[in-house]
Design an enzyme around this catalytic site. Sequence first.
Site, PDB file in Angstrom:
ATOM      1  N   LYS A 197       3.994  -6.490  26.355  1.00  0.00           N
ATOM      2  CA  LYS A 197       4.188  -5.041  26.200  1.00  0.00           C
ATOM      3  C   LYS A 197       5.590  -4.650  26.657  1.00  0.00           C
ATOM      4  O   LYS A 197       6.175  -5.334  27.492  1.00  0.00           O
ATOM      5  CB  LYS A 197       3.181  -4.294  27.083  1.00  0.00           C
TER       6      LYS A 197
ATOM      7  N   ARG B  68     -10.888  -6.875  22.782  1.00  0.00           N
ATOM      8  CA  ARG B  68     -11.957  -7.182  21.823  1.00  0.00           C
ATOM      9  C   ARG B  68     -12.404  -8.642  21.929  1.00  0.00           C
ATOM     10  O   ARG B  68     -13.543  -8.966  21.602  1.00  0.00           O
ATOM     11  CB  ARG B  68     -11.490  -6.821  20.401  1.00  0.00           C
TER      12      ARG B  68
HETATM   13  N1  BES Z   1      -5.273  -2.013  26.880  1.00  0.00           N
HETATM   14  C1  BES Z   1      -4.620  -1.784  25.644  1.00  0.00           C
HETATM   15  C2  BES Z   1      -4.903  -0.409  25.044  1.00  0.00           C
HETATM   16  C3  BES Z   1      -4.432   0.792  25.823  1.00  0.00           C
HETATM   17  C4  BES Z   1      -3.266   1.432  25.463  1.00  0.00           C
HETATM   18  C5  BES Z   1      -5.181   1.321  26.836  1.00  0.00           C
HETATM   19  C6  BES Z   1      -2.863   2.555  26.132  1.00  0.00           C
HETATM   20  C7  BES Z   1      -4.771   2.456  27.527  1.00  0.00           C
HETATM   21  C8  BES Z   1      -3.608   3.080  27.175  1.00  0.00           C
HETATM   22  C9  BES Z   1      -5.063  -2.833  24.628  1.00  0.00           C
HETATM   23  O1  BES Z   1      -5.366  -4.075  25.140  1.00  0.00           O
HETATM   24  C10 BES Z   1      -3.949  -3.011  23.671  1.00  0.00           C
HETATM   25  O2  BES Z   1      -2.936  -3.478  24.081  1.00  0.00           O
HETATM   26  N2  BES Z   1      -4.162  -2.633  22.430  1.00  0.00           N
HETATM   27  C11 BES Z   1      -3.182  -2.759  21.423  1.00  0.00           C
HETATM   28  C12 BES Z   1      -3.840  -3.322  20.195  1.00  0.00           C
HETATM   29  C13 BES Z   1      -2.890  -3.744  19.125  1.00  0.00           C
HETATM   30  C14 BES Z   1      -2.067  -4.918  19.580  1.00  0.00           C
HETATM   31  C15 BES Z   1      -3.665  -4.091  17.893  1.00  0.00           C
HETATM   32  C16 BES Z   1      -2.611  -1.367  21.139  1.00  0.00           C
HETATM   33  O3  BES Z   1      -3.345  -0.391  21.200  1.00  0.00           O
HETATM   34  O4  BES Z   1      -1.412  -1.287  20.920  1.00  0.00           O
HETATM   35 MN    MN Z   2      -3.687  -5.322  25.304  1.00  0.00          MN
END
Ligand code: BES
Ligand code: MN
Length: 502
Positions: A277, A351
């Site tokens: 990230k 997931r």
């Molecule tokens: N934990 C994150 C989602 C999240 C984002 C929670 C902001 C709380 C606040 C999750 O694991 C994630 O990183 N999701 C990605 C999925 C994508 C790579 C398909 C996302 O939402 O960008």
């Molecule tokens: Mn994630």
Amino acid sequence: MEIKVVTKGLLTQQADCLVIGIVKGTIKAEGALAEADQALGGNIAALFSDSEISGDRNDTQFIHTYGKIAARRILLVGLGDEAELSFEELREASARAVKEALKAKLTKLAFALSDAWSGLDAKEASHAITEGVLLADYRFPGYHQKEELKPALESLVIFCAEQGAEDAREGVRIGQAFAEGTNLARDLVNMPGNYLTPTVLAEKAKEVAERYGMEVEILEKPDMERYGMGGLLGVNQGSVQAPKLVAIKYQGTDKWEDVLGFVGKGITFDSGGISLKPGPGMDEMKGDMGGAAAVIGALEVIGRLKPDVNIAAVIPTTDNMPSGSALKPGDVITAMNGKTIEILNTDAEGRLILADGVCYAKEMGADYVVDLATLTGAALVALGTCTTAAVTNNEEFMEEVMISAAEAGELLWRLPAYKPYKDQIKSKIADLKNTGGRNAGSITAGLFVGEFAEETPWVHLDIAGTSWADKDNDLSPAGGTGVMVRTLATLAQLRSVNEKEE
Ligand code: BES
Ligand code: MN
Ligand code: ZN
């Protein structure tokens, strides 16, 4: 904190502050407001007629009592239109009163809010007040070398009519259970990843289970290998922390049947893994176990209230870290039910652990599954920070969860899950791929988890937008919100009530 229900002695009650509700219109001839007004020689009526207080929502006013009654001050709290008074309004008015009182460093409170009420019975009213007060009183202490002195409530007295006292005490017990379960979830979400490791999270879940005599099992890595939990093991591959899967059984009926499964995402820190990230805001990913926290908080409520239902709670937990051994984009893994998954983005890790979590809940006998997860940033984009996003494979079960959320005062909205969305998560080289692209990200993420629920009635709750608050609000300070604890607990409670009526 001790909470007492009393029926007499409004004017002789020792307290820093007596909180009295006031509705729009005129002061009634009877009740707490009239009694206090008389003792103060018509002072409140004067404020009213001089338009210094109106009874509008959000209207609050302190009055010094100069020894005319035992409480040092009165806090008048506007409740709005009497005709629109509801459980929610009473809960929020109570929370607002606590915020005002704490600002003024008043910590011993007595509440005479509910006699302005015609629509709510004593049990509901005292439930609403207790819940509002305890939610608003919540603070996360933090980790300062010297603890900051933030005022917190010391005692609470709730006034109610003589004939309602027993019901009111029951309402206090329920409100306390709901609030303390929620506050427990908040604590867990607020804990940083170095304090709340998967091992510690598992311990916290176990503590709650053991406190209420629930059966608890913690799966270790070798157990996961035996079960073929390739999702949880895959995400854990890059980590130095041991993964855990907590499985808790709450049995509220003679037979282990009609089992409700609760599965909560327990990523104690989500760096994104190899699909790292961006830096800004990454610290908030300590809260990526909000789903697990909701399940643990709900178990706290259920342990106290003991509804006649059966619950299988599952918490798969690990952090998601990059390293030489981490899962890579392009890898293919196999989940517990044998389905294969092509990894396209290691940041879509939630997931993967939920896949195994849902399979394990079914293994435990779950006939219904609710999974909860801070799953997608797309949920935040779609619905913002006040509404949780839902995906389901079963209309009836969805309706039941919606009713529970409404009853608990939590906002929930269902996303469409039509067939074409499923095509987005088909892989050329495996059964599924772990991202469906940018479009409809919350739906495809939900549907991915649904692939593991299969025919079992299932509701997915994406709390990515609702689990963490950037700003204070009436019912909670910024940070973990404890969202969905009360919805899950209410779901259990309502099933219990239905059972008893049959
Ligand atoms: N934990 C994150 C989602 C999240 C984002 C929670 C902001 C709380 C606040 C999750 O694991 C994630 O990183 N999701 C990605 C999925 C994508 C790579 C398909 C996302 O939402 O960008
Ligand atoms: Mn994630
Ligand atoms: Zn995540």
